[in-house]
Design a protein around this motif. Structure first.
Motif, PDB file in Angstrom:
ATOM      1  N   ILE A 117      63.087 -11.389  55.949  1.00  0.00           N
ATOM      2  CA  ILE A 117      63.117 -10.297  54.968  1.00  0.00           C
ATOM      3  C   ILE A 117      61.951 -10.423  53.987  1.00  0.00           C
ATOM      4  O   ILE A 117      61.247  -9.446  53.695  1.00  0.00           O
ATOM      5  N   ALA A 118      61.732 -11.640  53.476  1.00  0.00           N
ATOM      6  CA  ALA A 118      60.638 -11.854  52.527  1.00  0.00           C
ATOM      7  C   ALA A 118      59.290 -11.532  53.168  1.00  0.00           C
ATOM      8  O   ALA A 118      58.416 -10.910  52.539  1.00  0.00           O
ATOM      9  N   GLU A 119      59.113 -11.942  54.419  1.00  0.00           N
ATOM     10  CA  GLU A 119      57.857 -11.672  55.119  1.00  0.00           C
ATOM     11  C   GLU A 119      57.687 -10.173  55.358  1.00  0.00           C
ATOM     12  O   GLU A 119      56.575  -9.629  55.193  1.00  0.00           O
ATOM     13  N   TYR A 120      58.762  -9.502  55.712  1.00  0.00           N
ATOM     14  CA  TYR A 120      58.701  -8.046  55.938  1.00  0.00           C
ATOM     15  C   TYR A 120      58.309  -7.318  54.659  1.00  0.00           C
ATOM     16  O   TYR A 120      57.425  -6.457  54.676  1.00  0.00           O
ATOM     17  N   ALA A 125      61.081  -7.548  64.783  1.00  0.00           N
ATOM     18  CA  ALA A 125      60.447  -6.338  65.312  1.00  0.00           C
ATOM     19  C   ALA A 125      59.870  -5.480  64.188  1.00  0.00           C
ATOM     20  O   ALA A 125      58.788  -4.891  64.328  1.00  0.00           O
ATOM     21  N   ALA A 126      60.592  -5.413  63.073  1.00  0.00           N
ATOM     22  CA  ALA A 126      60.121  -4.619  61.936  1.00  0.00           C
ATOM     23  C   ALA A 126      58.804  -5.156  61.394  1.00  0.00           C
ATOM     24  O   ALA A 126      57.920  -4.392  60.984  1.00  0.00           O
ATOM     25  N   LEU A 176      61.549   1.021  55.881  1.00  0.00           N
ATOM     26  CA  LEU A 176      62.802   0.446  55.399  1.00  0.00           C
ATOM     27  C   LEU A 176      64.016   1.242  55.862  1.00  0.00           C
ATOM     28  O   LEU A 176      65.023   0.644  56.277  1.00  0.00           O
ATOM     29  N   PRO A 177      63.987   2.582  55.841  1.00  0.00           N
ATOM     30  CA  PRO A 177      65.145   3.331  56.355  1.00  0.00           C
ATOM     31  C   PRO A 177      65.456   3.005  57.811  1.00  0.00           C
ATOM     32  O   PRO A 177      66.633   2.928  58.192  1.00  0.00           O
TER      33      PRO A 177
END
Length: 348
Positions: free
Chosen positions: A339-342, A70-71, A78-79
């Motif tokens: 995480i890497a993609e985000y 979703a992010a 990030l928060p």
């Protein structure tokens, strides 16, 4: 204070270490930090499977998938990602406690028939069923409180969580009613993706009252991730079911391991192929980049492929080793890829 762990020769064999871990995950562990707890507390910690917390991690991983996916879709800050991850970890903790206790209450007669589970707190008489029922009710209530912190009205959040509540309640009977309890488990664990997405402010689907009258819809990329996670659970839990195959057959417990027996590996390869395809289709649909496809898709296919190729389903030590290590690698690959993609998409 509980008894201190007996000193072991540092040269004890790998098989002995595997047996220690199997005992711990079976709900019988008294080692490590448990040795410092009062004796009266230990059965409750064992009942909730807090040592080791493998069950908690398996519940939390899909929530993280949903949060990170979703992010990426909405380029969240990030928060927000960190605070939502902490919120879902708290909820996962109480869900894990509640469902492990509930499962042990219902499964106590069957656990008594299986060597690895016969010393769990309820079968061995360390906790009564009424006491366990009160304990699981408190944990379920704790999990329910977290719904009020989601960014939607409580009723709407509860409706989204309702399928998982119903299926978690039913799950202990699945191994009595169907030869595919791994699908039931996979579905309800993967539901964490839906809840993680909801916690980030994205409704993964809307049907009838959940969408307050809007047309039925579903996010295809989220659905693909959900189905892939379901298949992931089916793979590792089928390997796990081979640990107790002989006892399960004698006790009349159903599973994919019991159904397929010597033909399990061809099934696992098919599930892996379908899982990899779903991850790739979902990534394409949502516009994921190279990091997702290399780490999440490629890493998952490689690590699970090695597991399926190497595990000896006729050897309980091999099944346990690949189960206890394999789910970490896949969960790490999918989480790491997301995480890497985000981070990459936030930087461009």
């Amino acid at each position: 204070m509980g008894p201190k762990r007996e000193h072991r020769d540092p040269a004890h064999t790998p098989n002995e270490r595997v047996q220690e871990k199997k005992v711990g995950y079976g709900g019988n562990d008294r080692s490590g930090w448990l040795a410092h707890l009062p004796d009266s507390w230990i059965p409750y910690v064992q009942l909730a499977r807090l040592s080791p917390p493998a069950g908690l991690c398996l519940i939390y991983f899909p929530h993280m998938f949903g949060i990170l996916h979703a992010a990426i879709l909405q380029r969240s800050s990030l928060p927000q990602v960190l605070s939502t991850s902490a919120l879902m970890l708290g909820g996962s903790f109480f869900v894990s406690n509640a469902i492990h206790i509930w499962n042990d209450i219902i499964d106590a007669p069957l656990d008594a028939l299986v060597e690895r589970t016969s010393k769990r707190p309820i079968p061995r008489g360390a906790i009564s069923k009424p006491a366990a029922l009160v304990f699981t009710a408190t944990q379920a209530a704790g999990a329910g409180l977290f719904l009020s912190y989601l960014p939607y009205p409580l009723v709407q959040s509860a409706l989204y969580a309702l399928p998982s509540m119903v299926i978690w309640t039913y799950y202990p009977w699945a191994k009595r009613h169907t030869s595919c309890p791994q699908f039931v488990l996979g579905f309800v664990l993967a539901w964490g993706i839906m809840m993680g997405s909801l916690a980030m402010g994205i409704e993964p689907f809307a049907i009838g009252p959940m969408g307050y009258g809007v047309k039925p819809r579903v996010d295809i990329s989220t659905l693909c991730l959900f189905l892939a996670s379901t298949l992931w659970t089916m793979i590792y839990d089928t390997v796990y079911a081979h640990l107790d195959l002989k006892d399960d057959i004698k006790a009349g417990i159903k599973s994919l391991a019991v159904l397929y027996r010597d033909e399990t590996k061809p099934l696992l390869w098919k599930l892996l192929g379908l899982m990899t395809t779903l991850l790739a289709v979902g990534g394409t649909t949502s516009g994921m980049g190279i990091f997702y496809f290399v780490v999440a898709v490629g890493g998952t296919a490689t690590s699970l492929g090695v597991l399926v190729a190497k595990v000896d389903l006729h050897n309980s030590e091999s099944c346990w080793w690949w189960f206890s290590n394999g789910f970490w690698s896949v969960g790490g690959c999918i989480t790491g890829g997301l995480i890497a993609e985000y981070l990459y998409q936030r930087s461009v």
